[in-house]
Scaffold this motif. Sequence first.
Motif, PDB file in Angstrom:
ATOM      1  N   HIS A  70       1.289  -1.089   0.011  1.00 22.16           N
ATOM      2  CA  HIS A  70      -0.135  -0.385   0.524  1.00 22.16           C
ATOM      3  C   HIS A  70       0.987   1.118  -0.077  1.00 22.16           C
ATOM      4  O   HIS A  70       0.199   2.531  -0.797  1.00 22.16           O
ATOM      5  N   GLU A  73       1.720   1.865  -3.495  1.00 19.90           N
ATOM      6  CA  GLU A  73       0.504   2.549  -4.788  1.00 19.90           C
ATOM      7  C   GLU A  73      -0.022   3.397  -4.037  1.00 19.90           C
ATOM      8  O   GLU A  73      -0.133   3.972  -4.797  1.00 19.90           O
ATOM      9  N   LEU A  74       0.571   4.278  -2.860  1.00 23.24           N
ATOM     10  CA  LEU A  74      -0.168   5.392  -1.736  1.00 23.24           C
ATOM     11  C   LEU A  74       1.413   6.621  -2.904  1.00 23.24           C
ATOM     12  O   LEU A  74       0.816   7.558  -3.213  1.00 23.24           O
ATOM     13  N   GLU A  77       0.024   7.055  -6.862  1.00 18.22           N
ATOM     14  CA  GLU A  77      -0.901   8.160  -6.857  1.00 18.22           C
ATOM     15  C   GLU A  77      -0.561   9.519  -6.137  1.00 18.22           C
ATOM     16  O   GLU A  77      -0.998  10.313  -6.743  1.00 18.22           O
ATOM     17  N   GLY A  80       0.550  10.633  -9.187  1.00 16.53           N
ATOM     18  CA  GLY A  80       0.281  11.068 -10.152  1.00 16.53           C
ATOM     19  C   GLY A  80       0.029  10.352 -11.711  1.00 16.53           C
ATOM     20  O   GLY A  80      -0.382  10.708 -12.928  1.00 16.53           O
ATOM     21  N   ARG A  82      -0.857   8.363 -14.134  1.00 20.93           N
ATOM     22  CA  ARG A  82      -1.438   7.462 -14.786  1.00 20.93           C
ATOM     23  C   ARG A  82      -2.177   6.758 -16.183  1.00 20.93           C
ATOM     24  O   ARG A  82      -0.280   5.527 -16.169  1.00 20.93           O
ATOM     25  N   ALA A 104      -2.337   0.649 -10.171  1.00 20.11           N
ATOM     26  CA  ALA A 104      -2.126   1.977 -10.489  1.00 20.11           C
ATOM     27  C   ALA A 104      -2.869   2.829 -11.901  1.00 20.11           C
ATOM     28  O   ALA A 104      -2.827   3.871 -11.797  1.00 20.11           O
ATOM     29  N   ARG A 218      -5.061  11.367   1.501  1.00 14.76           N
ATOM     30  CA  ARG A 218      -5.194   9.663   0.746  1.00 14.76           C
ATOM     31  C   ARG A 218      -5.071   8.879   1.206  1.00 14.76           C
ATOM     32  O   ARG A 218      -6.169   7.194   0.662  1.00 14.76           O
ATOM     33  N   THR A 234     -10.481  14.012  -1.735  1.00 17.41           N
ATOM     34  CA  THR A 234     -10.172  12.825  -3.338  1.00 17.41           C
ATOM     35  C   THR A 234     -10.117  11.529  -2.706  1.00 17.41           C
ATOM     36  O   THR A 234     -10.387  11.436  -1.602  1.00 17.41           O
ATOM     37  N   SER A 236      -9.340   8.058  -2.600  1.00 19.05           N
ATOM     38  CA  SER A 236      -9.251   7.580  -2.478  1.00 19.05           C
ATOM     39  C   SER A 236      -9.093   5.383  -1.377  1.00 19.05           C
ATOM     40  O   SER A 236     -10.318   5.606  -2.070  1.00 19.05           O
ATOM     41  N   SER A 237      -7.818   5.311  -0.832  1.00 14.92           N
ATOM     42  CA  SER A 237      -8.593   4.237   0.269  1.00 14.92           C
ATOM     43  C   SER A 237      -8.231   4.742   1.595  1.00 14.92           C
ATOM     44  O   SER A 237      -7.678   5.290   1.701  1.00 14.92           O
TER      45      SER A 237
END
Length: 314
Positions: A70, A73-74, A77, A80, A82, A104, A218, A234, A236-237
């Motif tokens: 995580h 992953e964070l 994020e 940015g 894409r 992602a 986030r 925003t 997020s998780s």
Amino acid sequence: MALALDGGHPVRRHDFPAWPYHDDTERAALIRAVDQGQWWRVGGSEVTSFEAEFGEYHGGTALAVTNGTHALELGLELLGLRPGDEVIVPAFTFISTSIAVQRAGGVPVPVDVDPVTYCLDPATLDAVRTPRTRVVIPVHMAGHVADMDAIGAWAARHDVVVFQDAAHAHGAVWSGRRIGDFGTLAAFSFQNGKLMTAGEGGALLLPSAERFDEAFARHSCGRPMGDTTYEHRTPSSNYRMTEFAGAVLRAQLGRLAEQNARRESRWKTLSAALREIPGVVPQGRDPRCDLNPHYMAMAPSTPPRTPGPTATWW
């Protein structure tokens, strides 16, 4: 005389020490977390205190999260990333380095590793760079810091972002610099086998406090610190660490320096013994790596032994 791995008689007479190591320090920390009456990081103090202590130790601003995957992953994020963006990763790493990119929406692009350190080889970067290359993730394999000088210089020339995977590198130092001193994001893991652990857990290390508020939101379902009105800024998780994990990790961090020094000292003996085994070549070392915490004793074997890296655990 035949080696034990070839059917010979083992020479080790005692069991390996139990891991994870713990004592009354962890017990007291857990009781402290229970007795504070707030077991959620938003109301408690253990995770916040751990973040401050871990960040100071590594030269950055830390955000504690649920696990190392995580944290990756964070971080992506925050950068940015894409869909369709390419991220260069070493071909030899734990699968999370690649999975985080895929989740992602990015495209992981594997490159070869240095045959001595098993870290990403900077000489391979030019061959895979395309107009879609956004990020490169060097992995500090088994605690040996990747060549951050060459990787950082290459990334600066080509406007590529460096994001360190430091899951194995708690306390590592390269040319006098800690993981947080390189001015990049870095992801750490506190899974059960790691150099310091709460069973699970992770941290995202920021180079400064400038983006901490954004990272916090986030990792907390988009809610800023102190929110009481369910203001989700925003999408997020939920990557929040529990107070119990934070308390245990504070205890674990307290003995990290001594354990790293012991591993460094004992690696000299272990690596010399491994070199005596025909076909086994232990992980080498770049002289710029001032401190390798030795998450694993990496010793790939060559044919005719079973091909592939063999991780000898401490």
